[in-house]
Enzyme design. Sequence first.
Site, short mmCIF file in Angstrom:
data_model
loop_
_atom_site.label_atom_id
_atom_site.label_comp_id
_atom_site.label_asym_id
_atom_site.label_seq_id
_atom_site.Cartn_x
_atom_site.Cartn_y
_atom_site.Cartn_z
N LYS A 1 0.80 -1.27 -0.03
CA LYS A 1 0.07 0.24 -0.18
C LYS A 1 0.88 1.25 0.12
O LYS A 1 0.63 2.31 -0.76
CB LYS A 1 -0.96 -0.03 1.19
CG LYS A 1 -2.14 -0.98 0.95
CD LYS A 1 -2.67 -1.28 2.31
CE LYS A 1 -3.80 -2.49 2.44
NZ LYS A 1 -4.31 -2.92 3.70
N GLN B 1 -4.83 -1.51 9.74
CA GLN B 1 -4.67 -2.92 9.11
C GLN B 1 -5.11 -3.83 10.02
O GLN B 1 -4.83 -4.10 10.98
CB GLN B 1 -3.06 -3.05 8.78
CG GLN B 1 -2.82 -4.74 8.11
CD GLN B 1 -3.42 -4.26 6.72
OE1 GLN B 1 -3.28 -3.74 5.96
NE2 GLN B 1 -3.80 -5.48 6.31
N ASP C 1 -11.18 3.07 4.34
CA ASP C 1 -11.64 1.54 4.18
C ASP C 1 -13.25 1.38 3.92
O ASP C 1 -13.62 0.32 3.69
CB ASP C 1 -11.13 0.67 5.29
CG ASP C 1 -9.98 -0.29 4.95
OD1 ASP C 1 -9.84 -0.39 3.63
OD2 ASP C 1 -9.75 -0.87 5.71
#
Length: 423
Positions: A160, A206, A229
Site C-alpha cells: 500500500k 490494518q 476503508d
Amino acid sequence: STPPPTFDIKNKQQHHINFMHSLGSALILLIQTSLAAGINPVALPDAFVHYRRRRLPHPTPPSPTVNHPANYPAIIIDATVTTSSAPATLTIMSSSSPAAASGPESTVAKNIDGKSIAATVRSELATKLSSLSPTDTNRPGLAVMLVGSRKDSQTYVRMKRKACADCGMESFLEEYADTDAVTEDELLAKISEWNDDPRVHGILVQLPLPAKIDEARILKAVKPEKDVDGLHPANTASLFNTATHAGAAKLNWKDFASIPFHIPCTPQGCIELLDRIDIDIEGKNAVVIGRSNLVGLPVAMLLLHRNATVTIVHSRTKDIQDVVKRADIVVAAVGRANMVPKTWLKEGCAVIDVGINSVDAPGTKRGYRLVGDVDYEGAREVAGWITPVPGGVGPMTIAMLLRNTWNSWRRANNAGEGDGGAE
C-alpha cells in the site's frame, strides 16, 4: 467438423507466442483429422505450411476501457499442409475482437485482468496528481496503523505504501510491533492525532488487530471522512440508504467520484471490474455468494444501487445451485476453495471471484497454490467473463484505497475531479 480453437491476443509480447501456438495447434488438429479420415499425412519435415496473418478493421472505435475486446486486433491464421493425398486447410481466428464475431465463438471465458485494470486506475490517479506542483505540501496523504508483526499484514502495508509513492501520494506509518505492550488507548490517541492532521486524508487500520483490542471501537474512532476503508458505521449506513423515499437526494452510482462518502475498497473494486469491461449491470440478475460485512453485503448493495436484481445466497440457502444458475453476474465471496462448480453457472455469465484460498500443491516450491471460491478451469467452459485468482479482484483493493484517498483529498480541498483546481 471440429470448430477451430480461439486465442485471446492480449499484448504485443504475446502476439508472436500466440501466433506460433495457434500454428502448432493447427498442424496437430490437421494431422489428427487426416488420420481419423484414413488419410496418411506425409512426414512433418516433408510438409510445408502456408500461413498469413492479418488485422481486421474494427466495426466500432476501440473502447477506452482496459481489456475491452475492441482494443485487441482479430488475427486470422490459415495453415495449409500438403499431405500425401491432397492439400488441406485449417483456419484459426481469434475471438478477441468484435470483428471476429462472425467467426466461430469461443467456449472459453475471457479473463477479467484485474492486475492490468488496477494499474490503469493507478496510472489515472498519477496523472491527476501530476497536476500538483512538486513543491506543494498539500498532497493526498494516507496514514496506516500496523499492530503486531504478522508477515502477511506487513506485506500488505508495504504494498500500500509503495502504491502511494508510485502515484505521488504521501504515506505515514505507525507500527506497534509489541502487541503485549500496546494499549487500546494508545491506538485511539494516534487515530485522534491523525483525525486532526490536515496532511492526512485517509486513515487505514490494518486488520486483524490483536484479540485484546476492541476492533469495532478502533474503527469507529476514525473520522468518517477519513475512513478510506469504508468501514465506519456512518459510511456503512450511507451505503445502505437506497434514497427511494420522496425528497431524498439521488446519487449517481455510475460515478464513484461523485459519491460523498467512502465505499469499501474490495466491493468497489468488484463493480469497477464490471464497468471496465463494459458489463451493463442494470436489469441483470446478480447473485452474491456470501453475506459478510466486508464484501458480501456491501457488494450486494452496490449492485442494487446499479439497478440489478440481487439475491444473496449463504450456507442456509435452499437449492443454491438453482439460484446461482439464474445469475447473469455472480460474485463469490465465501472463502471456500473451489466451492462453485461450473454446473452452477449460467452460460455466458460474468464471474467475480473474491475468494483467496490456499490448497496443497505437492511438488511446487511453496507446497501450495492460491485458488478462488469458483472452480476456475471448469467455470471458464461456461462463463463469458471470469476473474482469475490471483490477479483478479486482489489488485483492485489497493487501487480503490488510493482512489478513496484521492477523493477524500478532493473533498477536503473543494477540488475538481480532474486536477487540483477548484470546482
